[in-house]
Design an enzyme around this catalytic site. Structure first.
Site, PDB file in Angstrom:
ATOM      1  N   LYS A  24       0.865  -1.181   0.000  1.00  0.00           N
ATOM      2  CA  LYS A  24       0.000   0.000   0.000  1.00  0.00           C
ATOM      3  C   LYS A  24       0.894   1.220   0.000  1.00  0.00           C
ATOM      4  O   LYS A  24       1.736   1.372   0.904  1.00  0.00           O
ATOM      5  CB  LYS A  24      -0.881   0.029   1.248  1.00  0.00           C
ATOM      6  CG  LYS A  24      -2.138  -0.801   1.136  1.00  0.00           C
ATOM      7  CD  LYS A  24      -3.037  -0.497   2.323  1.00  0.00           C
ATOM      8  CE  LYS A  24      -4.307  -1.295   2.299  1.00  0.00           C
ATOM      9  NZ  LYS A  24      -5.118  -1.056   3.509  1.00  0.00           N
ATOM     10  N   LYS A  55       0.846 -11.102   8.087  1.00  0.00           N
ATOM     11  CA  LYS A  55       0.477 -10.088   7.098  1.00  0.00           C
ATOM     12  C   LYS A  55       0.684 -10.616   5.684  1.00  0.00           C
ATOM     13  O   LYS A  55      -0.144 -10.394   4.798  1.00  0.00           O
ATOM     14  CB  LYS A  55       1.259  -8.791   7.324  1.00  0.00           C
ATOM     15  CG  LYS A  55       0.884  -7.744   6.289  1.00  0.00           C
ATOM     16  CD  LYS A  55       0.833  -6.338   6.744  1.00  0.00           C
ATOM     17  CE  LYS A  55       0.237  -5.475   5.624  1.00  0.00           C
ATOM     18  NZ  LYS A  55       0.298  -4.062   5.885  1.00  0.00           N
ATOM     19  N   GLU A 105      -7.510  -5.781  -1.034  1.00  0.00           N
ATOM     20  CA  GLU A 105      -8.435  -5.451   0.063  1.00  0.00           C
ATOM     21  C   GLU A 105      -9.908  -5.490  -0.320  1.00  0.00           C
ATOM     22  O   GLU A 105     -10.672  -4.597   0.019  1.00  0.00           O
ATOM     23  CB  GLU A 105      -8.083  -4.071   0.651  1.00  0.00           C
ATOM     24  CG  GLU A 105      -8.575  -3.894   2.068  1.00  0.00           C
ATOM     25  CD  GLU A 105      -8.091  -2.612   2.732  1.00  0.00           C
ATOM     26  OE1 GLU A 105      -7.274  -1.887   2.159  1.00  0.00           O
ATOM     27  OE2 GLU A 105      -8.542  -2.370   3.853  1.00  0.00           O
ATOM     28  N   ARG A 148      -8.294  -8.797   3.791  1.00  0.00           N
ATOM     29  CA  ARG A 148      -7.288  -7.806   4.195  1.00  0.00           C
ATOM     30  C   ARG A 148      -7.876  -6.749   5.124  1.00  0.00           C
ATOM     31  O   ARG A 148      -7.155  -6.133   5.917  1.00  0.00           O
ATOM     32  CB  ARG A 148      -6.650  -7.162   2.948  1.00  0.00           C
ATOM     33  CG  ARG A 148      -5.487  -6.250   3.301  1.00  0.00           C
ATOM     34  CD  ARG A 148      -4.633  -5.872   2.117  1.00  0.00           C
ATOM     35  NE  ARG A 148      -3.536  -5.020   2.539  1.00  0.00           N
ATOM     36  CZ  ARG A 148      -2.486  -4.717   1.798  1.00  0.00           C
ATOM     37  NH1 ARG A 148      -2.379  -5.192   0.578  1.00  0.00           N
ATOM     38  NH2 ARG A 148      -1.522  -3.952   2.272  1.00  0.00           N
ATOM     39  N   ASN A 201      -7.506  -3.786   9.576  1.00  0.00           N
ATOM     40  CA  ASN A 201      -7.989  -2.494  10.079  1.00  0.00           C
ATOM     41  C   ASN A 201      -8.617  -2.620  11.463  1.00  0.00           C
ATOM     42  O   ASN A 201      -9.240  -1.663  11.948  1.00  0.00           O
ATOM     43  CB  ASN A 201      -9.017  -1.900   9.107  1.00  0.00           C
ATOM     44  CG  ASN A 201      -8.402  -1.643   7.756  1.00  0.00           C
ATOM     45  OD1 ASN A 201      -7.230  -1.276   7.667  1.00  0.00           O
ATOM     46  ND2 ASN A 201      -9.155  -1.864   6.701  1.00  0.00           N
ATOM     47  N   HIS A 258      -8.372   5.814  14.123  1.00  0.00           N
ATOM     48  CA  HIS A 258      -8.106   6.984  13.275  1.00  0.00           C
ATOM     49  C   HIS A 258      -8.891   8.198  13.767  1.00  0.00           C
ATOM     50  O   HIS A 258      -8.396   9.327  13.721  1.00  0.00           O
ATOM     51  CB  HIS A 258      -8.495   6.690  11.821  1.00  0.00           C
ATOM     52  CG  HIS A 258      -7.469   5.883  11.090  1.00  0.00           C
ATOM     53  ND1 HIS A 258      -7.785   5.001  10.090  1.00  0.00           N
ATOM     54  CD2 HIS A 258      -6.121   5.826  11.220  1.00  0.00           C
ATOM     55  CE1 HIS A 258      -6.677   4.427   9.641  1.00  0.00           C
ATOM     56  NE2 HIS A 258      -5.652   4.908  10.312  1.00  0.00           N
TER      57      HIS A 258
HETATM   58  N1  GLY Z   1      -2.097  -1.365   6.994  1.00  0.00           N
HETATM   59  C1  GLY Z   1      -3.173  -2.176   6.554  1.00  0.00           C
HETATM   60  C2  GLY Z   1      -2.877  -2.907   5.284  1.00  0.00           C
HETATM   61  O1  GLY Z   1      -1.761  -2.958   4.839  1.00  0.00           O
HETATM   62  O2  GLY Z   1      -3.784  -3.429   4.703  1.00  0.00           O
END
Ligand code: GLY
Length: 345
Positions: free
Chosen positions: A142, A215, A225, A229, A233, A240
């Site tokens: 990302k 991850k 996502e 994925r 969050n 946030h």
């Molecule tokens: N930081 C969340 C992701 O990489 O999806």
């Protein structure tokens, strides 16, 4: 050395060991090739770590140049992005050359985005210098900059050619910054692997390996996502909101820590998880001096959450804990957020 493999649209390795910075040039040559390398780093990291990396790149035959951005989230914008791109163009970078992000999340995100768009895409390598970046933002491709309207609103999915994690670099972090990363470590315990709670005292190399394996699995399955994925969050939608309401005086990990506890309390109040789930989480966070409660009104938090980029239309996907190590994604109407936030009080 520990090596974790990512098999997303692009395959790459995450290397984890103490002292890797002085050998980084060789790993970068093997993973990304090219003749020129631009190291993008921030004004804080530059003072302590960039010389070693520049020397290593030169020893590996790169014509290496460096671009230093001011430290802090304020640098993650289109203006600084344009400056990095112009710097590469002025140094005659071709599509075969390579960008190297040496720093935390801001540096990694902006350098990745610069690499994604420079000449329609060049290779880049992530060298995270914070625990937070090592376990989260450096892996998974990302990349983004912020717009005045919100964080990460302009970006691209673009996987790095390698991630090089020199854990000796963390020796130079202040305690608060080091601990900040443990909110994301503990997050992995909540979303995927309860055993993480039992290894929090082990070596940082082992902890990072465990987290990036999780991850990598998630990114391999859902790189863009559209589904799983989103569990990364966990605690972030509320977190946030806290981060913004604090005027960014709360660090990201601190805000996420409070956000995770809050969503656990909400889930417990709704009977989705046991009270002990929030207790286990709270205990782990407190070991690292992380806060577990933020005092903002349900109304203010709900309003902030409505502006989250992850809210689509009139709903937002919340990640709710079922028990440590298991979560579910639930589409939640924005209009119910305030009541929900009051539930967990
Ligand atoms: N930081 C969340 C992701 O990489 O999806």
């Amino acid at each position: 050395m520990r090596i974790v493999k990512v098999n997303a649209s692009k395959k790459y390795n995450i290397y984890i060991d103490r002292g890797l910075l002085s050998e980084a040039g060789e790993y970068i040559r093997e993973a990304a090739g090219g003749n020129r390398a631009v190291v993008v780093t921030d004004s804080n990291v530059d003072k302590v770590h960039s010389e070693q990396l520049m020397n290593s790149l030169r020893n590996s035959g790169y014509d290496a140049v460096k671009y230093v951005i001011p430290a802090g989230e304020e640098s993650k914008n289109l203006q600084v992005l344009a400056e990095i791109l112009s710097f590469m163009a002025a140094n005659h970078f071709s599509r075969k050359d390579v960008a190297v992000a040496l720093g935390g999340g801001v540096t990694g995100d902006i350098t990745g985005f610069a690499a994604a768009v420079y000449m329609r895409g060049i290779r880049y390598v992530q060298i995270p210098t914070t625990v937070l970046a090592a376990v989260d933002s450096s892996v998974g491709g990302k990349t983004a900059v912020d717009l005045p309207e919100g964080k990460n609103l302009a970006g691209a999915f673009c996987q790095p050619s390698a991630v090089i994690c020199d854990t000796a670099v963390f020796d130079t972090l202040a305690e608060r910054d080091y601990n900040n990363g443990f909110a994301e470590v503990i997050k992995y315990g909540m979303i995927a692997d309860e055993d993480i709670f039992d290894i929090l005292e082990r070596s940082i190399d082992e902890i990072i390996e465990r987290c990036v394996k999780i991850k990598a699995d998630i990114v391999n399955e859902d790189e863009f996502e559209s589904g799983r994925r989103q569990i990364l969050n966990f605690g972030h939608s509320i977190g946030h909101a806290y981060e913004k309401l604090s005027g960014f005086s709360m660090l990201h990990g601190e805000a996420v820590a409070c956000g995770m506890v809050k969503i656990c309390r909400i889930a417990a109040a709704k009977g989705i998880c046991a009270d002990s789930c929030a207790d286990r989480l709270t205990e782990a966070l407190m070991k690292f001096g992380l806060p577990v409660k933020a005092d903002y009104s349900a109304e203010d938090v709900a309003e902030m959450m409505k502006m989250d980029k992850k809210a689509s239309g009139d709903s937002i996907n919340l990640v709710l804990p079922l028990k440590p190590g298991r979560v579910k994604i639930e589409k939640t109407p924005l209009e119910s957020l305030k009541d929900l936030l009051e539930t967990g009080e």
